[in-house]
Design an enzyme around this catalytic site. Structure first.
Site, PDB file in Angstrom:
ATOM      1  N   CYS A 129     -19.226  -3.944 -16.317  1.00  0.00           N
ATOM      2  CA  CYS A 129     -19.462  -3.506 -14.937  1.00  0.00           C
ATOM      3  C   CYS A 129     -20.611  -4.289 -14.316  1.00  0.00           C
ATOM      4  O   CYS A 129     -21.719  -4.330 -14.870  1.00  0.00           O
ATOM      5  CB  CYS A 129     -19.776  -2.008 -14.915  1.00  0.00           C
ATOM      6  SG  CYS A 129     -20.148  -1.398 -13.251  1.00  0.00           S
ATOM      7  N   TYR A 154      -5.543   6.843   4.670  1.00  0.00           N
ATOM      8  CA  TYR A 154      -5.782   5.826   3.642  1.00  0.00           C
ATOM      9  C   TYR A 154      -5.032   4.537   3.978  1.00  0.00           C
ATOM     10  O   TYR A 154      -5.620   3.452   3.979  1.00  0.00           O
ATOM     11  CB  TYR A 154      -5.347   6.319   2.255  1.00  0.00           C
ATOM     12  CG  TYR A 154      -5.286   5.166   1.284  1.00  0.00           C
ATOM     13  CD1 TYR A 154      -6.454   4.661   0.711  1.00  0.00           C
ATOM     14  CD2 TYR A 154      -4.083   4.508   1.020  1.00  0.00           C
ATOM     15  CE1 TYR A 154      -6.417   3.555  -0.121  1.00  0.00           C
ATOM     16  CE2 TYR A 154      -4.031   3.404   0.193  1.00  0.00           C
ATOM     17  CZ  TYR A 154      -5.203   2.934  -0.379  1.00  0.00           C
ATOM     18  OH  TYR A 154      -5.172   1.824  -1.175  1.00  0.00           O
ATOM     19  N   GLU A 201       0.821  -1.204   0.000  1.00  0.00           N
ATOM     20  CA  GLU A 201       0.000   0.000   0.000  1.00  0.00           C
ATOM     21  C   GLU A 201       0.856   1.255   0.000  1.00  0.00           C
ATOM     22  O   GLU A 201       0.496   2.270  -0.613  1.00  0.00           O
ATOM     23  CB  GLU A 201      -0.950  -0.005   1.201  1.00  0.00           C
ATOM     24  CG  GLU A 201      -2.067  -1.034   1.111  1.00  0.00           C
ATOM     25  CD  GLU A 201      -2.985  -0.800  -0.082  1.00  0.00           C
ATOM     26  OE1 GLU A 201      -3.070   0.349  -0.566  1.00  0.00           O
ATOM     27  OE2 GLU A 201      -3.627  -1.764  -0.536  1.00  0.00           O
ATOM     28  N   CYS A 226     -18.039  -0.090 -19.351  1.00  0.00           N
ATOM     29  CA  CYS A 226     -19.335  -0.234 -18.669  1.00  0.00           C
ATOM     30  C   CYS A 226     -20.011  -1.555 -19.000  1.00  0.00           C
ATOM     31  O   CYS A 226     -20.792  -2.069 -18.191  1.00  0.00           O
ATOM     32  CB  CYS A 226     -20.237   0.940 -19.029  1.00  0.00           C
ATOM     33  SG  CYS A 226     -19.604   2.554 -18.471  1.00  0.00           S
ATOM     34  N   ASP A 258      -9.681   5.886  -2.059  1.00  0.00           N
ATOM     35  CA  ASP A 258      -8.642   6.451  -2.911  1.00  0.00           C
ATOM     36  C   ASP A 258      -9.323   7.083  -4.120  1.00  0.00           C
ATOM     37  O   ASP A 258     -10.549   7.161  -4.196  1.00  0.00           O
ATOM     38  CB  ASP A 258      -7.604   5.398  -3.305  1.00  0.00           C
ATOM     39  CG  ASP A 258      -8.127   4.395  -4.325  1.00  0.00           C
ATOM     40  OD1 ASP A 258      -9.360   4.345  -4.556  1.00  0.00           O
ATOM     41  OD2 ASP A 258      -7.309   3.642  -4.892  1.00  0.00           O
ATOM     42  N   CYS A 308     -26.389   1.898 -12.013  1.00  0.00           N
ATOM     43  CA  CYS A 308     -25.483   3.044 -11.907  1.00  0.00           C
ATOM     44  C   CYS A 308     -26.222   4.350 -12.205  1.00  0.00           C
ATOM     45  O   CYS A 308     -26.810   4.530 -13.277  1.00  0.00           O
ATOM     46  CB  CYS A 308     -24.321   2.859 -12.874  1.00  0.00           C
ATOM     47  SG  CYS A 308     -23.188   4.269 -12.951  1.00  0.00           S
ATOM     48  N   CYS A 334     -14.188   1.033 -14.197  1.00  0.00           N
ATOM     49  CA  CYS A 334     -14.723   2.395 -14.100  1.00  0.00           C
ATOM     50  C   CYS A 334     -13.568   3.395 -14.072  1.00  0.00           C
ATOM     51  O   CYS A 334     -13.382   4.147 -13.113  1.00  0.00           O
ATOM     52  CB  CYS A 334     -15.596   2.517 -12.845  1.00  0.00           C
ATOM     53  SG  CYS A 334     -16.626   3.996 -12.798  1.00  0.00           S
TER      54      CYS A 334
END
Length: 300
Positions: A210, A127, A44, A207, A145, A216, A200
């Protein structure tokens, strides 16, 4: 953007998103079974503002060399910076080295699982603390994020992208989506991030792939373009970041201190070069020897 309404949250089939992640998630090494909280903390830290393909080989090498915090803490700072290579933002390496020493000395060489305890470690921000709690320990912690903010802006608020960040609002947005139980919440946090990274995206959204496209709000609004404040575009060529990197490259490639003339050869604009060298000295990324040469910290 206002906080998401219960109706907006209920509209999304978040179980479908979690199922999608379970079956399609990229097999990244820090997601493998048996990776410790230390491995997740390192990943991270490295992944901040740095793409996965650059991080993966360096993370793998670090885990081979320093599988525990105490292993990294025992290394000189200069060697840690050398191993950081060209990941950029090298102060992250020094912060990770400092955090490793605290984890080794105060937490039995085990990365804590509690967000507040993680936040108390040197250099660990909101974060990173939440990402480690969620992804290493399966805790319920809203992880936010740029990718997650974009998914929420589109799927929940119907906007083309997220506006300027707001810590309280962004955390509340994601918290409203998470189930109450730890494990499902942690899984959904990972799924939201993966969706923003591979489907995305800022441009060329996929899409059709997705799992929540039918629900959405952005789709229902006709996929409007982002209309908020212009975003800052980070440049690199000719910036102080590039010059600092060039100077550090000289030091990483040397087995000992180097002369001022060797550093001068890395960049031909004297004023910018001197300013960047001074900033590296102030940041503790470079040290000056008694005889006027320059070295990575701890290698004088």
């Amino acid at each position: 953007m206002n906080s998401p309404t219960t109706e907006a949250v209920d509209r999304l089939d978040l179980d479908a998103l979690t199922d999608w992640f379970t079956t399609t998630a990229r097999p990244l090494p820090w997601r493998s079974a048996g990776v410790t909280g230390w491995g997740v903390l390192v990943s991270e830290t490295m992944l901040q503002q740095t793409p996965v393909n650059r991080v993966q080989p360096i993370w793998e090498e670090w885990m081979r060399r320093w599988p525990r915090p105490s292993d990294l803490a025992a290394e000189p700072q200069g060697e840690v910076l050398r191993a950081w290579g060209k990941l950029g933002y090298p102060r992250r390496a020094l912060r990770l080295h400092e955090a490793a020493a605290t984890i080794a000395g105060e937490h039995g060489d085990v990365v804590p699982s509690d967000v507040d305890t993680l936040l108390a470690l040197p250099g660990i921000g909101a974060y990173t603390a939440r990402a480690v709690a969620a992804f290493a320990y399966g805790k319920r912690a809203p992880v936010v994020d740029t990718n997650v903010r974009r998914v929420v802006a589109r799927a929940v608020h119907g906007a083309g992208d997220a506006g300027p960040p707001s810590t309280n609002r962004d955390l509340a947005d994601v918290d409203a989506l998470l189930p109450a139980e730890d494990a499902p919440a942690a899984r959904l946090s990972a799924a939201l991030m993966e969706l923003g990274q591979v489907v995305c995206t800022v441009r060329s959204q996929a899409c059709e792939r997705c799992p929540i496209a039918a629900d959405c709000a952005w789709q229902h609004n006709g996929r409007p373009a982002y209309a908020g404040p212009p975003k800052k575009v980070q440049k690199f060529a000719g910036t102080d970041r590039q010059v600092r990197g060039r100077l550090l490259d000289v030091l990483r490639g040397s087995t000992g201190p180097v002369t001022r003339e060797q550093l001068d050869a890395a960049w031909n604009e004297a004023g910018q070069r001197d300013r960047c060298l001074d900033s590296l000295l102030v940041d503790g990324l470079v040290e000056q020897t008694d005889d006027g040469r320059f070295a990575l910290p701890g290698e004088r």
